[in-house]
Design a protein around this motif. Structure first.
Motif, mmCIF file in Angstrom:
data_model
loop_
_atom_site.group_PDB
_atom_site.id
_atom_site.type_symbol
_atom_site.label_atom_id
_atom_site.label_comp_id
_atom_site.label_asym_id
_atom_site.label_seq_id
_atom_site.Cartn_x
_atom_site.Cartn_y
_atom_site.Cartn_z
ATOM 1 N N PHE A 25 0.835 -1.197 0.000
ATOM 2 C CA PHE A 25 0.000 0.000 0.000
ATOM 3 C C PHE A 25 0.870 1.248 0.000
ATOM 4 C CE2 PHE A 25 -2.026 3.462 2.327
ATOM 5 C CZ PHE A 25 -3.176 3.643 1.572
ATOM 6 N N ASN A 26 1.870 1.281 0.883
ATOM 7 C CA ASN A 26 2.737 2.449 0.991
ATOM 8 C C ASN A 26 3.531 2.709 -0.282
ATOM 9 O OD1 ASN A 26 1.868 2.883 3.592
ATOM 10 N ND2 ASN A 26 3.664 1.990 4.547
ATOM 11 N N LEU A 27 3.904 1.653 -0.981
ATOM 12 C CA LEU A 27 4.669 1.813 -2.224
ATOM 13 C C LEU A 27 3.945 2.704 -3.228
ATOM 14 C CD1 LEU A 27 6.236 -1.636 -3.144
ATOM 15 C CD2 LEU A 27 7.418 0.473 -2.519
ATOM 16 N N LYS A 28 2.643 2.668 -3.207
ATOM 17 C CA LYS A 28 1.855 3.464 -4.148
ATOM 18 C C LYS A 28 1.941 4.963 -3.866
ATOM 19 C CE LYS A 28 -1.476 -0.286 -4.491
ATOM 20 N NZ LYS A 28 -2.817 -0.725 -4.146
ATOM 21 N N HIS A 29 2.421 5.333 -2.676
ATOM 22 C CA HIS A 29 2.390 6.725 -2.255
ATOM 23 C C HIS A 29 3.762 7.364 -2.104
ATOM 24 C CE1 HIS A 29 -1.918 6.462 -1.594
ATOM 25 N NE2 HIS A 29 -1.679 5.261 -1.118
ATOM 26 N N PHE A 30 4.823 6.591 -2.143
ATOM 27 C CA PHE A 30 6.158 7.149 -1.971
ATOM 28 C C PHE A 30 6.853 7.308 -3.307
ATOM 29 C CE2 PHE A 30 5.676 6.686 2.462
ATOM 30 C CZ PHE A 30 6.669 7.457 3.048
ATOM 31 N N PRO A 31 7.726 8.291 -3.402
ATOM 32 C CA PRO A 31 8.475 8.496 -4.653
ATOM 33 C C PRO A 31 9.269 7.242 -5.019
ATOM 34 C CG PRO A 31 8.876 10.299 -3.097
ATOM 35 C CD PRO A 31 8.105 9.244 -2.358
ATOM 36 N N GLU A 32 9.457 7.033 -6.304
ATOM 37 C CA GLU A 32 10.132 5.826 -6.776
ATOM 38 C C GLU A 32 11.535 5.679 -6.212
ATOM 39 O OE1 GLU A 32 9.930 4.401 -10.753
ATOM 40 O OE2 GLU A 32 8.002 5.389 -11.084
ATOM 41 N N ASP A 33 12.253 6.781 -6.025
ATOM 42 C CA ASP A 33 13.630 6.675 -5.547
ATOM 43 C C ASP A 33 13.721 6.232 -4.083
ATOM 44 O OD1 ASP A 33 12.602 9.233 -4.788
ATOM 45 O OD2 ASP A 33 14.646 9.952 -4.453
ATOM 46 N N LEU A 34 12.609 6.251 -3.363
ATOM 47 C CA LEU A 34 12.610 5.802 -1.968
ATOM 48 C C LEU A 34 12.012 4.412 -1.799
ATOM 49 C CD1 LEU A 34 11.561 9.064 -0.095
ATOM 50 C CD2 LEU A 34 13.865 8.137 -0.426
ATOM 51 N N ARG A 35 11.468 3.868 -2.846
ATOM 52 C CA ARG A 35 10.844 2.548 -2.760
ATOM 53 C C ARG A 35 11.890 1.477 -2.508
ATOM 54 N NH1 ARG A 35 6.379 3.027 -7.630
ATOM 55 N NH2 ARG A 35 5.303 4.775 -6.676
ATOM 56 N N GLY A 36 11.502 0.499 -1.751
ATOM 57 C CA GLY A 36 12.384 -0.627 -1.490
ATOM 58 C C GLY A 36 13.451 -0.349 -0.447
ATOM 59 N N ARG A 37 13.344 0.773 0.253
ATOM 60 C CA ARG A 37 14.374 1.121 1.238
ATOM 61 C C ARG A 37 13.968 0.636 2.634
ATOM 62 N NH1 ARG A 37 18.338 5.492 0.670
ATOM 63 N NH2 ARG A 37 17.803 5.785 2.852
ATOM 64 N N TYR A 38 13.856 -0.656 2.777
ATOM 65 C CA TYR A 38 13.656 -1.292 4.079
ATOM 66 C C TYR A 38 14.889 -2.147 4.343
ATOM 67 C CZ TYR A 38 8.678 -0.255 4.631
ATOM 68 O OH TYR A 38 7.471 0.360 4.806
ATOM 69 N N GLU A 39 15.524 -1.930 5.475
ATOM 70 C CA GLU A 39 16.700 -2.722 5.799
ATOM 71 C C GLU A 39 16.890 -2.733 7.314
ATOM 72 O OE1 GLU A 39 21.515 -2.636 5.017
ATOM 73 O OE2 GLU A 39 20.237 -1.257 3.918
ATOM 74 N N GLU A 40 17.000 -3.915 7.879
ATOM 75 C CA GLU A 40 17.314 -4.016 9.305
ATOM 76 C C GLU A 40 18.768 -3.644 9.525
ATOM 77 O OE1 GLU A 40 16.329 -7.385 11.776
ATOM 78 O OE2 GLU A 40 14.739 -7.937 10.358
ATOM 79 N N ILE A 41 19.012 -2.896 10.585
ATOM 80 C CA ILE A 41 20.364 -2.545 10.994
ATOM 81 C C ILE A 41 20.504 -2.957 12.464
ATOM 82 C CG2 ILE A 41 22.087 -0.722 11.234
ATOM 83 C CD1 ILE A 41 21.135 -1.081 8.325
ATOM 84 N N ASN A 42 21.343 -3.926 12.735
ATOM 85 C CA ASN A 42 21.553 -4.427 14.092
ATOM 86 C C ASN A 42 23.044 -4.423 14.378
ATOM 87 O OD1 ASN A 42 18.752 -5.075 14.276
ATOM 88 N ND2 ASN A 42 19.161 -6.980 13.186
ATOM 89 N N ILE A 43 23.440 -3.777 15.468
ATOM 90 C CA ILE A 43 24.846 -3.727 15.870
ATOM 91 C C ILE A 43 24.926 -4.242 17.301
ATOM 92 C CG2 ILE A 43 26.864 -2.250 16.180
ATOM 93 C CD1 ILE A 43 25.509 -0.262 14.196
ATOM 94 N N PHE A 44 25.779 -5.232 17.511
ATOM 95 C CA PHE A 44 25.877 -5.886 18.808
ATOM 96 C C PHE A 44 27.215 -5.595 19.460
ATOM 97 C CE2 PHE A 44 23.115 -8.447 16.098
ATOM 98 C CZ PHE A 44 21.956 -8.435 16.858
ATOM 99 N N LEU A 45 27.197 -5.499 20.767
ATOM 100 C CA LEU A 45 28.394 -5.383 21.593
ATOM 101 C C LEU A 45 28.613 -6.765 22.186
ATOM 102 C CD1 LEU A 45 30.466 -3.390 22.844
ATOM 103 C CD2 LEU A 45 28.852 -3.102 24.729
ATOM 104 N N LYS A 46 29.780 -7.384 21.876
ATOM 105 C CA LYS A 46 30.036 -8.746 22.324
ATOM 106 C C LYS A 46 31.355 -8.826 23.086
ATOM 107 C CE LYS A 46 27.439 -11.160 18.740
ATOM 108 N NZ LYS A 46 27.460 -12.299 17.817
ATOM 109 N N GLY A 47 31.386 -9.730 24.048
ATOM 110 C CA GLY A 47 32.600 -9.992 24.795
ATOM 111 C C GLY A 47 33.503 -10.943 24.035
ATOM 112 N N ASP A 48 34.697 -11.185 24.588
ATOM 113 C CA ASP A 48 35.658 -12.099 23.968
ATOM 114 C C ASP A 48 35.088 -13.496 23.763
ATOM 115 O OD1 ASP A 48 37.595 -10.124 23.850
ATOM 116 O OD2 ASP A 48 38.489 -10.691 25.770
ATOM 117 N N ASP A 49 34.176 -13.892 24.630
ATOM 118 C CA ASP A 49 33.576 -15.220 24.543
ATOM 119 C C ASP A 49 32.376 -15.276 23.596
ATOM 120 O OD1 ASP A 49 31.771 -13.738 25.996
ATOM 121 O OD2 ASP A 49 31.667 -15.143 27.692
ATOM 122 N N GLY A 50 32.067 -14.142 22.951
ATOM 123 C CA GLY A 50 30.938 -14.091 22.029
ATOM 124 C C GLY A 50 29.615 -13.762 22.675
ATOM 125 N N ALA A 51 29.606 -13.601 23.991
ATOM 126 C CA ALA A 51 28.360 -13.275 24.687
ATOM 127 C C ALA A 51 27.909 -11.859 24.320
ATOM 128 C CB ALA A 51 28.562 -13.379 26.195
#
Length: 141
Positions: A25-51
């Motif tokens: 639905f939203n794709l029909k209302h946003f400019p073409e150059d902004l379409r498809g711009r969904y991306e998860e961004i996850n940054i983790f802080l981990k210890g030496d043991d991977g925790a």
């Protein structure tokens, strides 16, 4: 349409379908150059043991990045790791040509932290959990 039912359940497949319906639905209302711009961004802080000791979870949507979660283990707080995570996700947002970042927090959580890092309140809800406020913040890039 006489056999329509409302069903309350946790169902990942159906939840995904609802998200896809809104996306289409939203794709029909946003400019073409902004379409498809969904991306998860996850940054983790981990210890030496991977925790996992903390992290920041967000997603890019069209021309902004939204932070959903930023949390650190108690012993990791007050050492600058939260700011480092925030700076890291802000850098990703800039590289992805986002115009702003938005986040929300409760009054007992991280309002001062975000404001110290350049975020401005654009909305507030009172009476959350009776005694708290819910803040909505934004930072222009």
């Amino acid at each position: 349409m006489s056999n329509i039912q409302m069903v309350k359940e946790v169902n990942a497949k159906d939840k995904g379908h609802i998200h896809d319906m809104l996306y289409q639905f939203n794709l029909k209302h946003f400019p073409e150059d902004l379409r498809g711009r969904y991306e998860e961004i996850n940054i983790f802080l981990k210890g030496d043991d991977g925790a996992v000791l903390g992290g920041i979870l967000g997603e890019i949507c069209w021309n902004w990045l939204e932070i959903h979660t930023l949390i650190l283990e108690e012993e990791m707080r007050k050492h600058g790791f939260g700011t480092k995570l925030l700076v890291a996700i802000e850098q990703v947002a800039k590289e992805k040509e986002c115009n702003f970042i938005k986040v929300d927090t409760l009054s007992f959580q991280a309002l001062d932290f975000y404001q110290k890092n350049g975020y401005e309140v654009y909305g507030t809800l009172d009476g959350v959990g009776r005694d708290f406020q819910h803040y909505y913040l934004k930072k222009d890039l």
